[in-house]
Design a protein around this motif. Structure first.
Motif, PDB file in Angstrom:
ATOM      1  N   PHE A 171      -1.113  12.207   4.090  1.00 44.04           N
ATOM      2  CA  PHE A 171      -1.660  11.120   3.283  1.00 44.04           C
ATOM      3  C   PHE A 171      -3.128  11.428   3.072  1.00 44.04           C
ATOM      4  O   PHE A 171      -3.805  11.880   3.994  1.00 44.04           O
ATOM      5  CB  PHE A 171      -1.621   9.797   4.065  1.00 44.04           C
ATOM      6  CG  PHE A 171      -0.276   9.165   4.149  1.00 44.04           C
ATOM      7  CD1 PHE A 171       0.251   8.489   3.065  1.00 44.04           C
ATOM      8  CD2 PHE A 171       0.454   9.219   5.332  1.00 44.04           C
ATOM      9  CE1 PHE A 171       1.487   7.877   3.162  1.00 44.04           C
ATOM     10  CE2 PHE A 171       1.689   8.608   5.419  1.00 44.04           C
ATOM     11  CZ  PHE A 171       2.212   7.932   4.333  1.00 44.04           C
ATOM     12  N   ALA A 206       0.835  -1.207   0.000  1.00 37.09           N
ATOM     13  CA  ALA A 206       0.000   0.000   0.000  1.00 37.09           C
ATOM     14  C   ALA A 206       0.863   1.249   0.000  1.00 37.09           C
ATOM     15  O   ALA A 206       0.668   2.167  -0.800  1.00 37.09           O
ATOM     16  CB  ALA A 206      -0.917  -0.004   1.216  1.00 37.09           C
ATOM     17  N   VAL A 207       1.848   1.266   0.887  1.00 35.42           N
ATOM     18  CA  VAL A 207       2.686   2.458   0.996  1.00 35.42           C
ATOM     19  C   VAL A 207       3.481   2.657  -0.285  1.00 35.42           C
ATOM     20  O   VAL A 207       3.626   3.765  -0.792  1.00 35.42           O
ATOM     21  CB  VAL A 207       3.637   2.334   2.204  1.00 35.42           C
ATOM     22  CG1 VAL A 207       4.620   3.482   2.209  1.00 35.42           C
ATOM     23  CG2 VAL A 207       2.834   2.314   3.476  1.00 35.42           C
ATOM     24  N   GLN A 208       3.951   1.533  -0.817  1.00 37.62           N
ATOM     25  CA  GLN A 208       4.703   1.638  -2.057  1.00 37.62           C
ATOM     26  C   GLN A 208       3.821   2.167  -3.182  1.00 37.62           C
ATOM     27  O   GLN A 208       4.237   3.000  -3.974  1.00 37.62           O
ATOM     28  CB  GLN A 208       5.249   0.274  -2.411  1.00 37.62           C
ATOM     29  CG  GLN A 208       6.498   0.381  -3.240  1.00 37.62           C
ATOM     30  CD  GLN A 208       6.693  -0.852  -4.052  1.00 37.62           C
ATOM     31  OE1 GLN A 208       6.285  -1.930  -3.651  1.00 37.62           O
ATOM     32  NE2 GLN A 208       7.315  -0.700  -5.187  1.00 37.62           N
ATOM     33  N   TYR A 266      11.583   5.811 -10.750  1.00 39.72           N
ATOM     34  CA  TYR A 266      10.623   6.666 -10.068  1.00 39.72           C
ATOM     35  C   TYR A 266      11.280   7.404  -8.907  1.00 39.72           C
ATOM     36  O   TYR A 266      11.019   8.576  -8.678  1.00 39.72           O
ATOM     37  CB  TYR A 266       9.423   5.861  -9.569  1.00 39.72           C
ATOM     38  CG  TYR A 266       8.337   6.762  -9.073  1.00 39.72           C
ATOM     39  CD1 TYR A 266       7.494   7.386  -9.976  1.00 39.72           C
ATOM     40  CD2 TYR A 266       8.201   7.037  -7.722  1.00 39.72           C
ATOM     41  CE1 TYR A 266       6.525   8.263  -9.544  1.00 39.72           C
ATOM     42  CE2 TYR A 266       7.229   7.909  -7.280  1.00 39.72           C
ATOM     43  CZ  TYR A 266       6.390   8.515  -8.191  1.00 39.72           C
ATOM     44  OH  TYR A 266       5.448   9.391  -7.766  1.00 39.72           O
ATOM     45  N   ILE A 312      -4.913   7.399  -3.224  1.00 39.91           N
ATOM     46  CA  ILE A 312      -4.353   8.024  -2.033  1.00 39.91           C
ATOM     47  C   ILE A 312      -2.927   8.445  -2.353  1.00 39.91           C
ATOM     48  O   ILE A 312      -2.182   7.698  -2.980  1.00 39.91           O
ATOM     49  CB  ILE A 312      -4.316   7.014  -0.870  1.00 39.91           C
ATOM     50  CG1 ILE A 312      -5.687   6.380  -0.659  1.00 39.91           C
ATOM     51  CG2 ILE A 312      -3.801   7.655   0.404  1.00 39.91           C
ATOM     52  CD1 ILE A 312      -6.723   7.263  -0.067  1.00 39.91           C
ATOM     53  N   LEU A 316      -5.589  -2.835   1.865  1.00 43.08           N
ATOM     54  CA  LEU A 316      -5.542  -1.913   2.999  1.00 43.08           C
ATOM     55  C   LEU A 316      -6.721  -0.941   2.922  1.00 43.08           C
ATOM     56  O   LEU A 316      -6.958  -0.316   1.892  1.00 43.08           O
ATOM     57  CB  LEU A 316      -4.231  -1.138   2.950  1.00 43.08           C
ATOM     58  CG  LEU A 316      -3.985  -0.171   4.084  1.00 43.08           C
ATOM     59  CD1 LEU A 316      -3.659  -0.913   5.366  1.00 43.08           C
ATOM     60  CD2 LEU A 316      -2.857   0.782   3.749  1.00 43.08           C
ATOM     61  N   ILE A 358       1.340   4.136  -2.863  1.00 42.50           N
ATOM     62  CA  ILE A 358       1.160   5.574  -2.638  1.00 42.50           C
ATOM     63  C   ILE A 358       2.373   6.330  -3.154  1.00 42.50           C
ATOM     64  O   ILE A 358       2.271   7.309  -3.878  1.00 42.50           O
ATOM     65  CB  ILE A 358       1.002   5.860  -1.131  1.00 42.50           C
ATOM     66  CG1 ILE A 358      -0.309   5.269  -0.630  1.00 42.50           C
ATOM     67  CG2 ILE A 358       1.077   7.341  -0.866  1.00 42.50           C
ATOM     68  CD1 ILE A 358      -0.442   5.316   0.868  1.00 42.50           C
ATOM     69  N   LEU A 359       3.541   5.807  -2.790  1.00 48.36           N
ATOM     70  CA  LEU A 359       4.757   6.527  -3.145  1.00 48.36           C
ATOM     71  C   LEU A 359       5.004   6.507  -4.648  1.00 48.36           C
ATOM     72  O   LEU A 359       5.603   7.403  -5.199  1.00 48.36           O
ATOM     73  CB  LEU A 359       5.953   5.919  -2.417  1.00 48.36           C
ATOM     74  CG  LEU A 359       5.945   6.180  -0.923  1.00 48.36           C
ATOM     75  CD1 LEU A 359       7.140   5.547  -0.268  1.00 48.36           C
ATOM     76  CD2 LEU A 359       5.922   7.670  -0.639  1.00 48.36           C
ATOM     77  N   MET A 360       4.551   5.451  -5.294  1.00 48.38           N
ATOM     78  CA  MET A 360       4.765   5.365  -6.733  1.00 48.38           C
ATOM     79  C   MET A 360       3.666   6.092  -7.497  1.00 48.38           C
ATOM     80  O   MET A 360       3.653   6.081  -8.716  1.00 48.38           O
ATOM     81  CB  MET A 360       4.775   3.897  -7.181  1.00 48.38           C
ATOM     82  CG  MET A 360       5.883   3.084  -6.590  1.00 48.38           C
ATOM     83  SD  MET A 360       7.432   3.337  -7.475  1.00 48.38           S
ATOM     84  CE  MET A 360       7.065   2.548  -9.008  1.00 48.38           C
ATOM     85  N   GLY A 361       2.744   6.693  -6.752  1.00 46.39           N
ATOM     86  CA  GLY A 361       1.682   7.436  -7.414  1.00 46.39           C
ATOM     87  C   GLY A 361       0.704   6.552  -8.147  1.00 46.39           C
ATOM     88  O   GLY A 361       0.099   6.953  -9.132  1.00 46.39           O
ATOM     89  N   ARG A 409      10.306  16.188  -6.226  1.00 43.26           N
ATOM     90  CA  ARG A 409      10.021  16.699  -4.878  1.00 43.26           C
ATOM     91  C   ARG A 409      11.066  16.166  -3.915  1.00 43.26           C
ATOM     92  O   ARG A 409      10.838  15.195  -3.195  1.00 43.26           O
ATOM     93  CB  ARG A 409       8.615  16.359  -4.411  1.00 43.26           C
ATOM     94  CG  ARG A 409       7.965  15.227  -5.178  1.00 43.26           C
ATOM     95  CD  ARG A 409       6.581  15.037  -4.725  1.00 43.26           C
ATOM     96  NE  ARG A 409       6.348  13.655  -4.326  1.00 43.26           N
ATOM     97  CZ  ARG A 409       5.175  13.198  -3.926  1.00 43.26           C
ATOM     98  NH1 ARG A 409       4.156  14.008  -3.832  1.00 43.26           N
ATOM     99  NH2 ARG A 409       5.026  11.945  -3.584  1.00 43.26           N
ATOM    100  N   GLU A 428      -1.882   5.011  -6.623  1.00 44.00           N
ATOM    101  CA  GLU A 428      -3.145   4.891  -5.900  1.00 44.00           C
ATOM    102  C   GLU A 428      -3.886   6.223  -5.934  1.00 44.00           C
ATOM    103  O   GLU A 428      -3.327   7.256  -6.252  1.00 44.00           O
ATOM    104  CB  GLU A 428      -2.862   4.517  -4.432  1.00 44.00           C
ATOM    105  CG  GLU A 428      -2.004   3.301  -4.297  1.00 44.00           C
ATOM    106  CD  GLU A 428      -2.786   2.112  -3.776  1.00 44.00           C
ATOM    107  OE1 GLU A 428      -3.914   2.304  -3.305  1.00 44.00           O
ATOM    108  OE2 GLU A 428      -2.244   1.000  -3.847  1.00 44.00           O
ATOM    109  N   LEU A 478       0.739  10.770  -1.022  1.00 45.95           N
ATOM    110  CA  LEU A 478       1.481  11.462   0.038  1.00 45.95           C
ATOM    111  C   LEU A 478       1.976  12.759  -0.578  1.00 45.95           C
ATOM    112  O   LEU A 478       2.718  12.750  -1.545  1.00 45.95           O
ATOM    113  CB  LEU A 478       2.665  10.606   0.490  1.00 45.95           C
ATOM    114  CG  LEU A 478       3.632  11.280   1.468  1.00 45.95           C
ATOM    115  CD1 LEU A 478       2.967  11.548   2.804  1.00 45.95           C
ATOM    116  CD2 LEU A 478       4.870  10.435   1.680  1.00 45.95           C
ATOM    117  N   PHE A 534      12.272   4.122   3.989  1.00 45.84           N
ATOM    118  CA  PHE A 534      12.772   3.219   2.961  1.00 45.84           C
ATOM    119  C   PHE A 534      14.268   3.014   2.910  1.00 45.84           C
ATOM    120  O   PHE A 534      14.738   2.078   2.297  1.00 45.84           O
ATOM    121  CB  PHE A 534      12.297   3.688   1.590  1.00 45.84           C
ATOM    122  CG  PHE A 534      10.881   3.341   1.361  1.00 45.84           C
ATOM    123  CD1 PHE A 534      10.542   2.050   1.023  1.00 45.84           C
ATOM    124  CD2 PHE A 534       9.890   4.283   1.513  1.00 45.84           C
ATOM    125  CE1 PHE A 534       9.228   1.716   0.828  1.00 45.84           C
ATOM    126  CE2 PHE A 534       8.581   3.952   1.325  1.00 45.84           C
ATOM    127  CZ  PHE A 534       8.245   2.667   0.982  1.00 45.84           C
TER     128      PHE A 534
END
Lengths: 482, 237
Positions: free
Chosen positions: A467, A382-384, B131, A393, B200, A386-389, B139, A391, A395, B151
């Motif tokens: 987030f 999930a976090v990945q 990426y 959702i 999630l 988000i970070l990879m854009g 950013r 989702e 950050l 990370f």
């Protein structure tokens, strides 16, 4: 000036079939006079005569020699000759040279000068240089051509001479006929009459086809070989107009991904790669790309490292090359941002020593992800995402504008809950201390206050790292503006 | 995170990627075995301290003898070549339908092929690295924060999945009312409710979610804080 040239050329052409009037001749003379005055004026201002005389005078003063006018004059003449023999001046001169009428057509070339068309001269020179590289081939061809021409014209002169009932009246006509036939133009004004003459013609036609195709292939191949360089030069000249762009060294997989994102963002960048096919592929995508070795100092300088380039990304698959580019770029520009790829863990340190601002290890990333994935697959995924854009959702950092209503307020008062945003932390200047933050992390230029308490006071230019749904983030930005 | 219960992990390949993954897994205390056909590279891995085994990865019998289908829980297919990876993933999936298979791909197209072949998770190192580099350009502050906290190497903050024990103080609470941020200095990202599938559910989700037993909450925070939360939840259970 332009009208003068045009009307002068018009008079020249009109003159072919018509009688010129009294005024036209006068006008023509006037035009020539103007051209002469212009020519002399240009010659005069080309360089400064006084300077030379003074220089020579001072030199002779220095060593106590008598001042010799002749030496100064030689100096001056040499410089003036440099102007007279320059191509532009030659055209000017020929244009005013009145005695031989056909040369007057050269006045058309004055138009080139007036239109400043000579800035394309560089392209013409480029073509010239392309052809010059094929000198050896051209020489072979020319020798062959001369040989054929001499043999052919002698033979035709021999067999087709008017003494023997043919149409050739002299050796010059023989040469003329041979060239016309050889070039496959074949006007047909002179045709061979005898059996021998026709045999010669057939041989000449066949060799003519050979010569023409050989010639064409030389020119075509020369240009094909050079086409890449010509394009590269175009790219570089396009680049000179830009500022603050990114130089991407290596257009492998990583380079392609980065270029794709930058392109999406409409950020200017240029790619350099050693592989010509890769460069072609990049150009097909519509990117600016140059073929060459980025580790060369001259190449980086050409790409504007040290002047206009803002950052350089070393993304080749070879660590040695990446370190070398990093080092070279840092040498050219102390401030440039360098981000490099380290394919091997041991290279990290070397890259940093060489002056890289950041380094990324693709294999390390895989290791980290694999490790995290084993530990907690869902959270990490999930976090990945988000970070990879990937989702809905995201950050994002949302700036608190100075003087906005949130400036000076507590975190509690920000409409985070209402907009359904999760506060990850606040980015503040480095020196900010607060009792309401249990952990902060110092970055290069900012301080990251993790999970600030409700009473943490926000100031202008702080950034909320949140987030949340993209739309919520958009709303928050909007609210802070008003 | 340390492993709960000894899982058996097989890492296929002995190139730089495989070694890096093996190192990370070992640091997390996992039991693993590196397998490859190339004896020379395996020897290097053995010298680096890993358990190794020389296996012809295209032979089903040899895969079975590794314990695929019986004891192996996770297979990493990290061979240098996309085609080899696809082949191994297909063979492994046929032999062991239930295990997790993680693979890497060199190109975007292979990602789909590997997934079709039965990989649970496909990592595209170049896409991710690309990426990350873009993030550094685009950013830099956020990229730096994520590197420093979640990370990077020697990070301080961790993402953790914490199961909610029956009867603990979180059982029955609403997801958006947990207020762990003030009590524990933790940021709650969301929850995984096994009744609704494996994804999630974000804490920002407008549908209010009531936490119950066997839900897993996902939080970010320092290790000590995470431990404290775990302990106190177990205490109240």
């Amino acid at each position: 000036m332009m009208t003068l040239v045009l009307s002068s050329v018009f008079i020249l052409l009109y003159d072919v079939r018509h009688q010129l009037g009294h005024w036209a001749v006068k006008f023509e003379n006037l035009v020539v006079l103007i051209f002469i005055v212009e020519y002399l004026a240009r010659l005069w201002v080309y360089d400064d005569i006084h300077r030379h005389i003074i220089e020579v005078y001072e030199e002779s003063e220095l060593i106590n020699e008598p001042f010799r006018v002749s030496r100064a004059f030689r100096e001056i003449l040499r410089n003036k000759w440099a102007y007279v023999s320059s191509p532009m001046a030659v055209i000017d001169f020929l244009a005013i040279f009145p005695s031989y009428r056909p040369l007057r057509i050269l006045r058309l070339f004055l138009l080139f000068r007036l239109f400043k068309l000579f800035r394309y001269a560089q392209n013409i020179q480029e073509f010239g240089s392309v052809l010059r590289e094929k000198q050896a081939e051209f020489f072979t061809l020319l020798t062959f051509l001369l040989f054929i021409l001499i043999v052919g014209s002698s033979a035709i002169y021999l067999f087709e001479s008017s003494n023997y009932g043919g149409q050739i009246h002299g050796f010059f006509e023989g040469v003329y006929w041979a060239l016309v036939t050889l070039s496959t133009v074949g006007y047909g004004d002179i045709t061979p009459q005898t059996f021998e003459g026709r045999l010669v013609t057939m041989v000449l036609i066949l060799s003519g086809i050979g010569v023409i195709s050989f010639f064409t292939s030389i020119v075509v191949s020369a240009f094909q070989e050079k086409l890449g360089e010509v394009r590269d030069r175009q790219v570089l000249s396009q680049l000179q107009k830009k500022k603050g762009y990114t130089v991407i060294c290596g257009h492998g997989r990583v380079g392609q991904v980065v270029a794709g994102y930058l392109h999406q963002d409409r950020q200017p960048f240029v790619i350099i790669d050693e592989n010509r096919e890769v460069v072609m592929a990049a150009r097909r995508e519509g990117y600016l790309a140059v073929h060459g070795k980025a580790q060369r100092l001259g190449m980086l300088r050409k790409l504007g490292v040290g002047y206009n380039a803002r950052r350089i990304l070393c993304l080749t698959g070879d660590d040695v090359v990446n370190v070398y580019i990093t080092l070279t770029a840092r040498q050219l520009d102390e401030k440039i941002e360098i981000i490099s790829r380290a394919n091997h863990h041991r290279t990290m340190k070397k890259l940093m020593l060489a002056g890289a601002s950041h380094a990324v290890e693709p294999f390390k990333v895989v290791g980290l992800i694999a490790g995290e994935y084993i530990g907690q697959p869902v959270a990490f995924e999930a976090v990945q995402g988000i970070l990879m854009g990937q989702e809905e959702i995201a950050l994002e950092a949302v700036r608190v504008p100075e003087g906005s209503w949130l400036d000076g307020r507590r975190v509690e008062e920000a409409p985070l809950e209402e907009l359904r945003l999760i506060l990850f932390g606040v980015i503040t200047p480095l020196e900010r201390e607060s009792d309401h933050v249990r952990h902060h992390y110092d970055l290069r230029t900012h301080r990251f206050q993790f999970n600030p308490g409700a009473d943490f006071v926000l100031l202008g230019e702080d950034m909320l790292l949140v987030f949340g749904h993209r739309y919520s983030i958009l709303r928050l930005r909007h609210r802070l503006k008003t | 995170m340390s492993a709960t219960g000894r899982r058996k992990i097989v890492v296929a390949g002995s190139g730089p990627v495989a070694l890096e993954v093996a190192r990370q897994l070992r640091d997390r205390g996992e039991a693993l075995c590196l397998v490859d056909y190339d004896g020379e590279r395996l020897e290097k891995a053995r010298l680096a301290g890993f358990e190794v085994q020389q296996v012809n990865l295209q032979d089903d019998d040899e895969l079975l003898s590794l314990g695929l289908g019986t004891e192996v829980d996770v297979l990493f297919s990290l061979l240098d070549n996309d085609a080899d990876n696809v082949f191994l993933v297909i063979s492994a999936r046929a032999l062991a339908p239930g295990i997790s298979i993680v693979s890497i791909s060199e190109t975007e197209e292979t990602v789909k092929r590997l997934q079709a072949a039965g990989a649970t998770k496909v990592i595209d190192p170049y896409q991710i690295s690309g990426y990350r580099i873009y993030e550094m350009v685009h950013r830099p502050v956020i990229a730096e924060i994520m590197d420093r906290t979640v990370f990077g190497t020697d990070v301080d903050l961790e993402i953790a999945e914490i199961p909610v024990p029956a009867g603990s103080f979180l059982d029955g609470e609403y997801l958006d009312r947990l207020s762990l941020s003030s009590r524990y200095n933790l940021v709650v990202l969301g929850v995984v409710d096994r009744d609704y599938g494996d994804h999630l559910i974000f804490a920002t989700n407008p549908k209010r979610h009531r936490i119950d037993v066997d839900d897993v909450i996902v939080v970010i925070g320092q290790r000590e804080e995470l431990e404290r939360l775990r302990k106190e939840m177990a205490g109240t259970a």
